[in-house]
Motif scaffolding. Structure first.
Motif, PDB file in Angstrom:
ATOM      1  N   GLY A   1       0.706  -1.215  -0.016  1.00 52.98           N
ATOM      2  CA  GLY A   1      -0.041  -0.076   0.025  1.00 52.98           C
ATOM      3  C   GLY A   1       0.996   1.173  -0.012  1.00 52.98           C
TER       4      GLY A   1
ATOM      5  N   SER B   1       2.589   5.451   5.920  1.00 53.53           N
ATOM      6  CA  SER B   1       2.137   4.067   6.040  1.00 53.53           C
ATOM      7  C   SER B   1       3.302   3.055   6.013  1.00 53.53           C
ATOM      8  CB  SER B   1       1.384   3.680   4.885  1.00 53.53           C
ATOM      9  OG  SER B   1       0.777   2.378   5.071  1.00 53.53           O
TER      10      SER B   1
ATOM     11  N   ASN C   1      -4.866   0.004   1.849  1.00 58.23           N
ATOM     12  CA  ASN C   1      -4.529   0.789   2.931  1.00 58.23           C
ATOM     13  C   ASN C   1      -4.941  -0.238   4.225  1.00 58.23           C
ATOM     14  OD1 ASN C   1      -4.731   2.428   5.214  1.00 58.23           O
ATOM     15  ND2 ASN C   1      -6.023   4.123   4.156  1.00 58.23           N
TER      16      ASN C   1
END
Length: 194
Positions: free
Chosen positions: A69, A191, A113
């Motif tokens: 992601g 992330s 995500n």
């Protein structure tokens, strides 16, 4: 109400919405909304199937999903930066191919995500009644989530279009694309490291 703060937190969907509505007009909002909503249903389906729980409880699987992601967001950010060069004024009639591309971008930004998946593993179980259909309840909650995010993105679409005179200038479009790129890359890096 519990999901509202999560929806209101700027992320990849809002960033993509701003970019595509700025570039192609309000019709570009629909594929962003549909891609985002489809991603929510994918997460809900995975939660029902138990796959999300498996990913969240396996540190290697979670890390792999998180890194894929992050790489996608960073790659999308780099692509957006490179495509921010000044161009001739675009047509406000998006092609089917362009709409599909926007839809896929929004879908992948949501599906890849892991924090979106975490909503269905941490927040949703708090609202599940044990003696009722698990799948039906998750579908109901996913639908409420989808309606709220669609409404939130619709409000942003209206705000973006109201500022359309400023947004249509080539200079603003270039700046907007560069800011979008930076946000997508920052979201990807965040992330990857969190």
């Amino acid at each position: 109400m519990a999901v509202l703060p999560l929806i209101a937190t700027p992320g990849a969907s809002l960033t993509l919405l701003i970019q595509h509505v700025t570039e192609g007009g309000r019709r570009q909002a629909l594929p962003v909304v549909l891609g985002t909503v489809t991603g929510l249903y994918v997460h809900a389906g995975l939660a029902v199937a138990g796959l999300s729980a498996l990913v969240m409880h396996s540190s290697q699987a979670f890390t792999a999903v998180k890194l894929v992601g992050a790489a996608y967001l960073i790659g999308l950010g780099i692509w957006t930066w490179r495509s921010a060069a000044p161009k001739a004024a675009p047509s406000h009639r998006p092609s089917l191919r362009r709409a599909n591309s926007v839809y896929v971008q929004a879908l992948l930004a949501n599906v890849l995500n892991p924090k979106a998946a975490a909503i269905y593993l941490t927040l949703v179980p708090q609202f599940i009644a044990p003696r009722q259909s698990f799948g039906g309840q998750i579908l109901t909650l996913a639908t409420a989530h989808a309606l709220l995010i669609a409404a939130w993105l619709a409000v942003w679409t209206v705000l973006i279009r109201r500022a359309s005179r400023t947004l249509r200038t080539p200079r603003f479009k270039q700046i907007s694309a560069r800011v979008t790129s930076a946000v997508l890359i920052a979201l990807g890096v965040r992330s990857a490291v969190t």
